[in-house]
Design a protein around this motif. Structure first.
Motif: not given
Length: 617
Positions: A294-301, A411-423, A459-464
């Motif tokens: 979706t436009e906000n950078g997050l995903n849906r089914y 670093s490419y994937w690190e940036e991807k995960s940072k963008v998702r985490r912020n979103a 589970w995904a270690k997504l939280c602080s």
């Protein structure tokens, strides 16, 4: 003591005395004397007492009979085996075998008799083969002379319109075949069990966790190999390998599966091959803007089919269709047929079925959390899963491929995960509540339905660390029940559905994948005591139900009452058997083995003694 007994005589006597409700099981609901004199053909005898031990005797007699024996050598130590050890060893040595399938000749023979084929107009099983898999096409064509099957090659481009066109003639989809000399063998996979006689998407990952624990590495590897086949030939990991699932994927766990298999095999060639496919799935299935991104950078089914989900039984959508049928003065069946054939155009129904099919793609079919809005939601668990893809890719490339893989760097994937985490922090995290919520991209607001999926970021270690602490101490008390974590809070279900039918993924039901992800998440952040309690509650419930109900291990449980007697849509798969369950249920088996692997030894004896959790926690 070893006793040789005549199987048929002993079986008939045991059932006549103890199976008082004549369901061909021995459970706590039977009213027999609960004690049986087991007499050997040489005159020795042994008294078997209690529901659990009598059901063990029944199972051992049937196993021996199924092995073609007339005389069984029964070891009384096996009949008296302690509950935890028996459930675990039955899963390892018996149930996995009962759930293993292949798509070669042997597997096709069993599929011909699948109950899903009973309603087909043709008496032949239709096998659909990918356009580019000529080896499979010629193999199945060669089987047509001796088996009642028909083989069809799929078009190179599989569209929703094409899939709808074959929904009236559904069939099984081929999976990976290998050559062994002059013999063709199917790459094995594990099915959920019961009426689910095909390979399902996210079930396969959780089953593989149990398979790896039980040393069945080749089976787990086969699951990954079949995932790869589906991505390469069907464009996605399928809901399951049936033709009507061609437009539907499932919750993504491919990167987790290949990492966990690799940890054991250390086969870097295999890892390289699968990592390439996993990146392809990430980019083509999940990261196409306007589709599942979706436009906000997050995903849906977003399931891509058209019209009714054809796997549903007649009448399933009657309550939805009735107002529309009444409006045009038609019977429901006539309206249903006219809508399915395109004679009636109804945009509201079209939108409803987009969401309905998407609910099924999400794996959570069904839940009031996502009903009628699923395709509009950035759901918490999906974005946690894709965050794990990104961090998995980063770590694997860094540690196994010297920092470079197919042009990708860590670093490419690190940036991807940072963008998702912020979103995720912006749209899904609720600072005031200390919980993660699904975000509706149409209403631009969070859905405040509290479900077990709020804990998926652990589970995904997504939280602080701070988010994890708040989340654990807020969510777990609201979701914790006698048998583990419920699919949702009672309040969330009640706010939406006080006077409506239960949905199986909501309160009071609990599911294996939720428990397994939450346990791992708690371990990730060091909350070991909290994990031990939840593991014990879940294993207690499984063990107690198996002891009281002839070894029953079903698809799901009512965790409030800690029982397999679930009163919700679709019933409870894995409870309909005679004498002995041949399979248990796939991810439930895995959750038991996984939970035991994590449980402190100090709790194991208490579990064997069926000490209730309320006496411990």
């Amino acid at each position: 003591m070893i006793l040789k007994v005549n199987i048929d005589i002993c079986l008939n006597q045991l059932l006549a005395q103890e199976d008082t409700d004549q369901d061909k099981k021995i459970t706590i609901e039977d009213k027999g004397p609960k004690t049986f004199n087991l007499a050997s053909i040489s005159g020795e005898s042994y008294t078997v007492a209690g529901t659990y031990h009598l059901s063990n005797l029944l199972q051992e007699l049937v196993i021996a009979k199924n092995n073609g024996l007339k005389i069984a050598s029964l070891n009384t130590e096996v009949i008296e085996e302690r509950p935890v050890e028996r459930v675990s060893q039955m899963i390892k040595n018996y149930y996995w075998n009962g759930l293993t399938r292949t798509m070669d000749e042997k597997g096709i023979v069993s599929l011909i008799h699948d109950t899903k084929n009973e309603s087909l107009a043709s008496d032949k099983l239709r096998i659909y083969v990918p356009f580019n898999d000529l080896f499979a096409y010629h193999y199945y064509k060669g089987l047509e002379a001796k088996l009642p099957i028909e083989t069809f090659k799929l078009p190179e481009a599989i569209t929703p319109a094409f899939v709808k066109s074959i929904n009236i003639q559904p069939g099984i989809l081929s999976l990976k075949l290998d050559s062994a000399g002059d013999k063709t063998i199917g790459v094995p996979f594990v099915v959920p069990g019961g009426r689910f006689n095909e390979m399902y998407g996210w079930d396969s990952y959780f089953e593989s966790i149990g398979l790896l624990i039980d040393g069945k590495v080749d089976l787990a590897k086969g699951m990954a190999d079949n995932f790869q086949y589906e991505i390469e030939h069907y464009g996605k990991i399928l809901n399951a390998n049936r033709s009507y699932y061609l437009t539907r994927t499932q919750p993504p766990f491919y990167s987790s599966l290949i990492r966990e298999v690799f940890e054991i095999t250390q086969d870097k060639i295999w890892l390289k091959n699968h990592l390439k496919t996993a990146i392809k799935e990430y980019e083509t299935v999940w990261m196409v803007q306007g589709n599942r991104l979706t436009e906000n950078g997050l995903n849906r089914y977003l399931a891509e089919g058209i019209g009714f989900p054809p796997e549903c039984e007649v009448g399933h959508f009657d309550s939805i269709l009735k107002p529309y049928a009444d409006e045009v003065d038609m019977s429901i069946r006539h309206f249903e047929k006219a809508y399915a054939e395109g004679q009636i155009i109804n945009k509201e129904l079209d939108a409803y079925f987009v969401h309905d099919r998407t609910v099924r793609e999400s794996g959570h079919d069904t839940s009031y959390r996502i009903e009628k809005i699923c395709a509009d939601l950035n759901v918490v668990e999906l974005n946690a899963m894709l965050y794990k893809y990104e961090t998995d890719f980063e770590e694997v490339i860094k540690h196994e491929f010297n920092g470079l893989f197919e042009g990708y760097t860590p670093s490419y994937w690190e940036e991807k995960s940072k963008v998702r985490r912020n979103a995720v922090d912006k749209y899904l995290w609720n600072e005031e509540e200390g919980l993660y919520f699904d975000y509706n991209v149409k209403t631009k607001s969070q859905s405040l339905f509290i479900a077990a999926t709020t804990l998926a970021p652990l589970w995904a270690k997504l939280c602080s660390e701070e988010q994890a602490e708040r989340l654990i101490y807020k969510a777990i008390p609201m979701l914790k029940e006698r048998g583990g974590i419920a699919g949702s809070t009672k309040r969330s279900r009640g706010e939406i559905s006080e006077n409506r039918p239960q949905r199986q993924w909501d309160y009071p039901n609990g599911w294996a994948p939720h428990q397994m992800m939450i346990w791992k998440g708690l371990f990730n952040y060091g909350y070991i005591n909290e994990a031990q309690e939840l593991i014990y509650r879940w294993l207690f419930m499984i063990t107690k139900n198996a002891v009281d109900y002839n070894g029953t291990i079903p698809e799901k449980y009512d965790v409030v009452e800690a029982t397999h007697k679930v009163f919700a849509e679709y019933g409870n798969v894995g409870t309909d058997f005679e004498y002995i369950t041949q399979e248990g249920f796939g991810w439930m088996n895995a959750s038991y083995q996984y939970g035991l692997s994590l449980l402190h030894n100090s709790y194991r004896e208490k579990l064997n003694n069926l000490m209730p959790p309320e006496a411990l926690f």
